[in-house]
Design a protein around this motif. Sequence first.
Motif, mmCIF file in Angstrom:
data_model
loop_
_atom_site.group_PDB
_atom_site.id
_atom_site.type_symbol
_atom_site.label_atom_id
_atom_site.label_comp_id
_atom_site.label_asym_id
_atom_site.label_seq_id
_atom_site.Cartn_x
_atom_site.Cartn_y
_atom_site.Cartn_z
ATOM 1 N N THR A 181 0.831 -1.189 0.069
ATOM 2 C CA THR A 181 -0.041 -0.053 0.026
ATOM 3 C C THR A 181 0.797 1.598 -0.128
ATOM 4 N N GLY A 182 0.329 2.536 0.551
ATOM 5 C CA GLY A 182 1.088 3.758 0.267
ATOM 6 C C GLY A 182 0.318 4.825 0.086
ATOM 7 N N THR A 227 -3.717 13.463 2.731
ATOM 8 C CA THR A 227 -3.895 12.722 1.520
ATOM 9 C C THR A 227 -4.489 11.162 2.163
ATOM 10 N N GLY A 228 -4.811 10.411 1.209
ATOM 11 C CA GLY A 228 -5.090 8.902 1.662
ATOM 12 C C GLY A 228 -4.340 7.965 0.902
ATOM 13 N N GLY A 229 -5.006 6.854 0.747
ATOM 14 C CA GLY A 229 -4.258 5.543 0.554
ATOM 15 C C GLY A 229 -4.284 4.712 1.690
ATOM 16 N N HIS A 230 -4.553 3.571 1.957
ATOM 17 C CA HIS A 230 -4.798 2.685 2.908
ATOM 18 C C HIS A 230 -3.494 2.726 4.026
ATOM 19 N N HIS A 287 -9.302 8.084 2.976
ATOM 20 C CA HIS A 287 -8.669 7.693 4.126
ATOM 21 C C HIS A 287 -7.892 8.539 4.861
ATOM 22 N N GLY A 288 -7.564 9.823 4.369
ATOM 23 C CA GLY A 288 -6.843 10.850 4.923
ATOM 24 C C GLY A 288 -7.508 11.338 6.275
ATOM 25 N N ILE A 289 -8.889 10.993 6.431
ATOM 26 C CA ILE A 289 -9.653 11.327 7.615
ATOM 27 C C ILE A 289 -8.897 10.757 9.000
#
Length: 225
Positions: free
Chosen positions: A20-21, A99-102, A133-135
């Motif tokens: 991931t990343g 930002t997100g990404g798992h 996912h940044g939340i």
Amino acid sequence: MKVLIVLTNTTHYGETDDATGLWLGEATEFAAELQKHGIEYDYVSPNGGYVPIDPRSMKYTNEEIMDFYNTDDFKKRALADSLPIEAVDPKDYDAIYFTGGHGVMWDFPNNDTLHKLSLDIYKQGGYVTSVCHGIAGLLNLQDDNGNYLIKDKNITGFTTSEEILAGKKGVVPFLNEHVAKERGAHFQKKRAYSEFAIQDGQLITGQNPFSVKAVAKILIENLQK
């Protein structure tokens, strides 16, 4: 005006071998919007230095994302040599964007240094923003009285139904929607994978990877007032 873009250093889903990343477009599309409006930005990550890209995100690119990805500036400042949190002065920024990404689900939620940086920007009147996912970077933020920053706030992020559709419900350490509600937030959402962004005071959040530009546009409107 200057915005701090937060990226993950996490390379795998927990103890698994699954990679991931960073979800690439959630950084490039946001930074590109800022650039169009002459707003400066820096990239930071919990450890600084190398930022991995979620390989799944490369399936959802377009010409704009790839053009920005291929710039020397993005390769160096975001992916190869992101700033460490300790090197950042909150006084330099009008907003912080997660930002997100798992991967962020492992290195954003419990990082006290990152929390302090976010809260310092918030306390000086800056905006705390996120997408997808940044939340995870917002869930555990608490004010000086120990109250969760998202309590009684209208926010959004990657939903439980989207996590199920992504096939990752069983491997993530928590569910964003569930924890946000536990923290007293008014979690808002639209149909899975449709664009949705919402503002409540100094908080601006987007539901999924297709909401990046919507978050950026709301933030830019506020910064230019």
